[in-house]
Design an enzyme around this catalytic site. Structure first.
Site, mmCIF file in Angstrom:
data_model
loop_
_atom_site.group_PDB
_atom_site.id
_atom_site.type_symbol
_atom_site.label_atom_id
_atom_site.label_comp_id
_atom_site.label_asym_id
_atom_site.label_seq_id
_atom_site.Cartn_x
_atom_site.Cartn_y
_atom_site.Cartn_z
ATOM 1 N N ARG A 1 38.590 32.443 47.974
ATOM 2 C CA ARG A 1 39.988 32.175 47.642
ATOM 3 C C ARG A 1 40.919 33.163 48.353
ATOM 4 O O ARG A 1 40.489 33.951 49.207
ATOM 5 C CB ARG A 1 40.178 32.208 46.125
ATOM 6 C CG ARG A 1 40.005 33.571 45.492
ATOM 7 C CD ARG A 1 40.109 33.476 43.976
ATOM 8 N NE ARG A 1 39.954 34.772 43.336
ATOM 9 C CZ ARG A 1 39.301 34.962 42.211
ATOM 10 N NH1 ARG A 1 38.687 33.959 41.614
ATOM 11 N NH2 ARG A 1 39.233 36.178 41.673
ATOM 12 N N ASP A 2 42.168 33.150 47.979
ATOM 13 C CA ASP A 2 43.160 34.015 48.620
ATOM 14 C C ASP A 2 43.097 35.425 48.023
ATOM 15 O O ASP A 2 44.066 35.927 47.474
ATOM 16 C CB ASP A 2 44.563 33.410 48.468
ATOM 17 C CG ASP A 2 44.913 33.107 47.015
ATOM 18 O OD1 ASP A 2 44.048 33.317 46.128
ATOM 19 O OD2 ASP A 2 46.043 32.660 46.763
ATOM 20 N N GLU A 3 41.921 36.060 48.187
ATOM 21 C CA GLU A 3 41.714 37.409 47.651
ATOM 22 C C GLU A 3 40.728 38.146 48.547
ATOM 23 O O GLU A 3 41.131 38.848 49.454
ATOM 24 C CB GLU A 3 41.210 37.313 46.207
ATOM 25 C CG GLU A 3 41.316 38.626 45.442
ATOM 26 C CD GLU A 3 41.216 38.420 43.950
ATOM 27 O OE1 GLU A 3 41.081 39.422 43.239
ATOM 28 O OE2 GLU A 3 41.258 37.264 43.480
ATOM 29 N N TRP B 1 36.984 51.012 37.261
ATOM 30 C CA TRP B 1 37.355 50.755 38.655
ATOM 31 C C TRP B 1 37.473 52.084 39.408
ATOM 32 O O TRP B 1 36.779 52.305 40.391
ATOM 33 C CB TRP B 1 38.648 49.936 38.691
ATOM 34 C CG TRP B 1 38.388 48.466 38.544
ATOM 35 C CD1 TRP B 1 38.507 47.526 39.522
ATOM 36 C CD2 TRP B 1 37.937 47.755 37.379
ATOM 37 N NE1 TRP B 1 38.159 46.276 39.043
ATOM 38 C CE2 TRP B 1 37.791 46.394 37.729
ATOM 39 C CE3 TRP B 1 37.615 48.138 36.084
ATOM 40 C CZ2 TRP B 1 37.363 45.419 36.824
ATOM 41 C CZ3 TRP B 1 37.195 47.169 35.171
ATOM 42 C CH2 TRP B 1 37.062 45.838 35.542
ATOM 43 N N GLU C 1 32.037 34.241 38.762
ATOM 44 C CA GLU C 1 32.972 35.254 38.268
ATOM 45 C C GLU C 1 33.047 35.236 36.743
ATOM 46 O O GLU C 1 33.075 36.287 36.099
ATOM 47 C CB GLU C 1 34.357 34.988 38.850
ATOM 48 C CG GLU C 1 35.423 35.951 38.392
ATOM 49 C CD GLU C 1 36.758 35.684 39.059
ATOM 50 O OE1 GLU C 1 37.586 36.615 39.093
ATOM 51 O OE2 GLU C 1 36.978 34.563 39.561
ATOM 52 N N ASP D 1 33.940 46.140 40.697
ATOM 53 C CA ASP D 1 32.819 45.238 40.959
ATOM 54 C C ASP D 1 31.639 45.984 41.573
ATOM 55 O O ASP D 1 30.496 45.852 41.126
ATOM 56 C CB ASP D 1 33.269 44.109 41.886
ATOM 57 C CG ASP D 1 34.388 43.266 41.296
ATOM 58 O OD1 ASP D 1 35.340 43.853 40.752
ATOM 59 O OD2 ASP D 1 34.333 42.029 41.391
ATOM 60 N N ASP E 1 35.089 41.078 46.110
ATOM 61 C CA ASP E 1 34.892 40.422 44.818
ATOM 62 C C ASP E 1 34.447 38.983 44.997
ATOM 63 O O ASP E 1 33.619 38.472 44.257
ATOM 64 C CB ASP E 1 36.179 40.485 43.999
ATOM 65 C CG ASP E 1 37.364 39.825 44.695
ATOM 66 O OD1 ASP E 1 37.396 39.824 45.940
ATOM 67 O OD2 ASP E 1 38.267 39.322 43.999
ATOM 68 N N HIS F 1 30.519 35.612 42.900
ATOM 69 C CA HIS F 1 31.134 36.841 42.408
ATOM 70 C C HIS F 1 30.013 37.683 41.813
ATOM 71 O O HIS F 1 29.549 37.390 40.730
ATOM 72 C CB HIS F 1 32.141 36.464 41.317
ATOM 73 C CG HIS F 1 33.444 37.178 41.371
ATOM 74 N ND1 HIS F 1 34.537 36.658 42.034
ATOM 75 C CD2 HIS F 1 33.861 38.337 40.828
ATOM 76 C CE1 HIS F 1 35.573 37.472 41.883
ATOM 77 N NE2 HIS F 1 35.180 38.508 41.162
#
Length: 951
Positions: free
Chosen positions: A453-455, A517, A730, A462, A449, A751
């Site tokens: 960041r912390d992902e 999803w 995003e 997506d 995605d 994103h």
């Protein structure tokens, strides 16, 4: 007459690496080729494959077939380690010359082919200890003919043979669903092996195996120990094979990498002694070799370097570097000689915040690389086991930096570019570039995605919406084949698909079936089949596809309406509150049931493509029943759909959810009115964005679709470009118009999902689309927007390059089409109901464009549709304080759309109560435009010079 050329060297499966296709674990690899040139009347009638398997074993196979994409392997399966050389030729009326040869080599196929075992250091390499290094040695008694290293790791590996990197890949072995599939790479190390003593050193990093992963702060999702599996096989000129396999004979030591983490960065002590002994033992760790798989797609590599564009001091005195492009990778920095132990710190971020590094959107990710210098002279600093998403860097520990001493290293899966677009509209071109860069940054072994960041997770929604765009821009056949294998492996027995793949969230919530999803299970294989012609992907994924639909059917129950549960709905619809992205305008039950109907229909079509008549009939009937249920539950006889949002109409129109023609027409009109009411600003989230422009175009409102596309005010696709974006965001407003960062806690500036609109740009603005799987038939159907003077698209199809380009000059439009050998094109021209079919080669048409006649502006709706009139009206209203924005004016006029245009002033007056003079001026402006619209001899722009219209 054009001669029939030799076909290109055959390609094995979806491999795109140059040179031999090494390490194949598909023992019957399919073959593809293109024919660069052929006579106008050429049609392939047969092909001949020559396979050289051993010194004295050459086979030839003649196959009567018109196919040239992923044709079956004609010979016996490959044995482990077997090398083959393949060439081919094709026949029309006569045979072509032979292609250049292509080499392929099987890897280690079964667990019994491995002598090696996973090894892990004893007393080193703990979770918060320095990265461990392992060493093995082998004596080679003779001249080296061939050497292969088969390797993988629990964690990341960086291997050097006799001090040299084993290849140019990074972050090996990448990220898969490790419990089910762990990728092995075969390295050709023949040039690195020498006669006599050889050593191989392997450094292990935490990576996705053991590092911090996911926004919950968890570590070690797959295990607490790092381990390496390697088997070096060296063939000498006497025919003997000498093997170095990982076992207890290897040694270990600590490296100078004190800390490494994907989110937080890497800390490296360059004072580490390279001569330190490998004096720690290793031990064999238990691991299942049955999960080892070969590579389907390309590995990750350094794909580009970007020089620094600007260096300056921030308001607080920090040294900042702008690379001019939001990208993914790391900073490479050359520093002058300094004292030992001097500390250099490099921090990364995508944006600036009040002139300083904008680290807020990183959340808890530190994105920081730290170095302790060796003090031995000029030093080159760069990490090995991390990556960052950034445009800006901040460097502490240096008084100054020269641009030539710092550069950004761009990494990603080394995908081959296959799609291009260009037009006369520079901002549209920049949008396309932003989509390309967004994809490059997020296709890092997994379609993530975001990369910063912390992902950085493989969210299924997506890639579901972006897959048509992705498969046009780059060759993603192998990449997505691998990811879909992970999806199927992570899918539970009931058919539920986790929200992220690989699934490291492992939460009961994130495995609850979710529309859009979970539908990646059906949509992505179907898109791959359509784009690449790979029927095998349907065969491999069909069980996954149908069990997903079966599970949704069990949830929906007897009435086939998918209600409730955890639904993201039209995620990040711009009307949703910043702190509540779930609360979109589109009803989540409408979104879910629409996806149910769509996926059932896809499974029916996939079954038909696979020749499964029973399944095709079953799921086709299911799709019909869900459509009927959707209509009964959510659609009024007038065509209004529950929640009355742009996305619900776009879904219903594009997915054939409205069988009644009158309802379809009414839904199209309502969608157009909603776009007008938003003053031609986007009002869709992840679900609606790929559909909105197609829905408008197919409903007869292509002008509104183009206005939506080219809008520059927020929210829109072009607004980010007006404030300097170089990737897709995003959120539509990740950076607010006042230059501040959207502070909701979930803001990424890289994103790709909202960039899915360029699929429509490729297909309808430029006019290049697939009309049959793999582009064997090409649809050429551009809409020729008046806002553009020229437009072109090119795509490297499985048959070769296809291109469409058009331009207008002096009222004449020229359309040029290039069709590759083996394909045909179906061309539709404006005002011509017939479809012209042409074969391979270059084709050209010209037609005179009918001048746009002035159209009387009878209604308020007509006034909104006249772009110049609406622009002047909104400027007047805003400048005179009647409304705060054109969006407010559009909403104010929405109830009056069917009223006569002369009532605009009255409508504003009853809502705003302007002065009589302002109302009179407004009425004069409206009347002037209403009259001028029917007199095209005077350009609308010239009317702006009429001073009487301005207050």
């Amino acid at each position: 007459m054009t001669p029939l050329s030799a076909p290109t060297a055959p390609r094995f499966e979806h491999r795109t690496d140059g040179g031999p296709a090494l390490g194949l674990t598909t023992v019957r690899p399919r073959l593809s080729w293109t024919v660069p040139l052929a006579p106008e009347d050429y049609r392939q009638t047969a092909y001949e494959v020559e396979i050289h398997r051993r010194d004295d074993d050459t086979e030839r196979w003649v196959v009567e077939s018109t196919d040239q994409v992923l044709v079956p392997w004609p010979s016996a399966p490959l044995d482990a380690r077997e090398s083959v050389t393949v060439r081919l030729r094709v026949r029309g009326s006569d045979w072509s010359p032979w292609s250049e040869p292509a080499q392929a080599e099987a890897g280690l196929i079964t667990p019994t082919d491995w002598k090696a075992r996973f090894i892990s250091p004893v007393g080193l390499g703990g979770l918060r200890q320095p990265a461990p290094q392992l060493r093995g040695a082998i004596h080679v008694p003779g001249r080296v003919v061939k050497a292969r290293l088969f390797a993988t790791a629990h964690g990341l590996l960086s291997a050097r043979l006799n001090g040299n990197p084993v290849d140019d890949t990074v972050l090996a072995p990448g990220w898969t669903s490790y419990e089910h599939r762990l990728r092995v790479r075969a390295y050709d190390v023949t040039p690195l092996i020498r006669e006599g003593q050889n050593t191989i050193d392997v450094t292990l990093g935490n990576g996705w195996w053991r590092g911090r992963l996911g926004f919950l702060g968890q570590r070690a999702h797959y295990g607490h120990r790092l381990a390496f599996l390697g088997q070096l096989e060296v063939t000498t000129d006497d025919g003997n094979v000498h093997v170095l396999a990982t076992d207890e004979s290897w040694g270990a030591r600590a490296s100078g990498i004190l800390m490494d983490d994907i989110y937080d960065g890497q800390t490296t002590d360059l004072r580490h002694d390279p001569a330190a002994p490998f004096d720690h033992a290793v031990e064999i760790v238990d691991a299942d070799l049955a999960v080892l798989v070969g590579e389907d797609g390309p590995p990750m590599r350094v794909t580009e370097t970007v020089p620094a564009q600007q260096i300056w001091r921030s308001p607080s005195g920090k040294l900042l570097i702008d690379f001019g492009q939001n990208l993914v990778g790391w900073v490479r920095l050359r520093v002058p000689a300094s004292g030992p132990g001097e500390e250099i710190v490099v921090r990364h971020a995508e944006v600036l915040d009040a002139g300083e590094l904008g680290v807020g959107p990183l959340r808890s990710a530190k994105a920081t690389d730290t170095y302790y210098l060796a003090g031995t002279g000029d030093e080159l600093l760069e990490p090995a086991f991390t990556f960052h998403g950034f445009r800006y860097a901040e460097v502490d520990g240096l008084d100054e930096i020269r641009c030539e001493d710092i550069e950004a290293i761009v990494i990603g899966s080394d995908l081959t570019r296959t799609g291009w677009f260009e037009s006369s509209h520079e901002m549209l071109n920049q949008l396309h570039r932003n989509v390309v860069w967004g994809m490059r940054g997020n296709f890092l072994d997994v379609p993530t995605d975001c990369p910063q960041r912390d992902e950085r997770l493989g969210w299924t929604g997506d890639i579901q919406v972006f897959s048509p765009t992705a498969t046009y821009l780059f060759d993603t056949g192998g990449f997505l084949t691998s990811w879909l294998a992970d999806l199927a492996a992570e899918q539970d027995a009931s058919g539920r698909v986790p929200h992220v793949v690989p699934d490291i969230l492992r939460s009961e919530v994130t495995t609850i079936p979710t529309a859009a999803w979970g539908d990646a299970a059906t949509v992505v294989p179907w898109v791959l089949w359509q784009q690449t012609g790979d029927r095998g992907i349907l065969e491999r994924q069909f069980a996954s596809m149908r069990t997903w639909v079966d599970h949704v059917a069990s949830i929906a129950g007897d009435d086939l309406i998918w209600r409730g549960g955890v639904q993201y709905g039209d995620w990040l619809d711009p009307t949703a509150p910043a702190d509540d992205p779930f609360n979109a305008t589109s009803d989540p039950d409408v979104v879910a049931t629409a996806h149910f109907a769509r996926s059932a229909d896809i499974v029916a079509q996939a079954a038909e493509a696979l020749g499964d008549a029973d399944a095709a009939q079953f799921y086709g009937r299911l799709a019909e029943r869900v459509r009927a249920a959707f209509n009964a539950e959510f659609v009024a006889p007038s065509g209004r759909i529950v929640s009355d949002a742009q996305t619900v109409y776009a879904m219903a129109l594009e997915w054939d959810l409205l069988p009644d023609a009158r309802q379809r027409a009414a839904a199209g009109e309502r969608l157009a009115d909603l776009v007008r009411a938003s003053s031609f600003r986007i009002a869709t989230g992840f679900v609606g964005t790929p559909l909105i422009c197609d829905a408008l175009t197919n409903a007869g409102f292509e002008d509104l679709a183009v206005r939506l596309l080219l809008q520059t005010q927020s929210p829109s696709w072009l607004y980010p470009i007006t404030v300097g974006a170089t990737t897709i965001w995003e959120r539509w407003d990740s950076l607010l118009p006042d230059g501040t960062i959207n502070s909701n806690g979930m803001t990424s500036f890289n994103h790709y999902a909202l960039g899915s609109v360029v699929d429509w740009v490729h297909r309808r603005v430029a006019g290049l689309a697939a009309a049959a799987p793999g582009y064997r038939a090409i649809s050429v159907r551009p809409i020729f927007p008046s806002a553009l003077d020229r437009c072109s698209a090119r795509h490297r199809t499985p048959y070769g390059d296809a291109a469409v380009g058009w331009s207008r000059a002096d009222g004449v439009v020229t359309l040029e089409v290039e069709v590759p050998v083996g394909a045909r094109a179906e061309v539709e021209l404006p005002g011509d109901a017939t479809v012209t079919t042409v074969g391979h080669g270059r084709h050209r048409w010209q037609f005179v464009e009918t001048p746009a006649e002035g159209t009387a502006l009878h209604t308020v709706r007509d006034f909104l549709d006249d772009e110049h009139a609406w622009e002047e009206l909104t400027r007047f209203a805003v400048d005179n304080g009647l409304v705060a924005s054109e969006t407010q004016l559009a909403r104010l006029l929405a109830p009056f759309r069917d009223r006569p245009v002369a009532e605009i002033a009255d409508a504003v007056w009853t809502r705003i109560w302007p002065s009589e003079s302002t109302k009179a001026a407004l009425a004069g402006l409206v009347a002037h435009y209403a009259a001028a619209a029917s007199a095209p001899t005077r350009p609308l722009s010239a009317q702006l010079e009429d001073a009487a219209l301005h207050v």
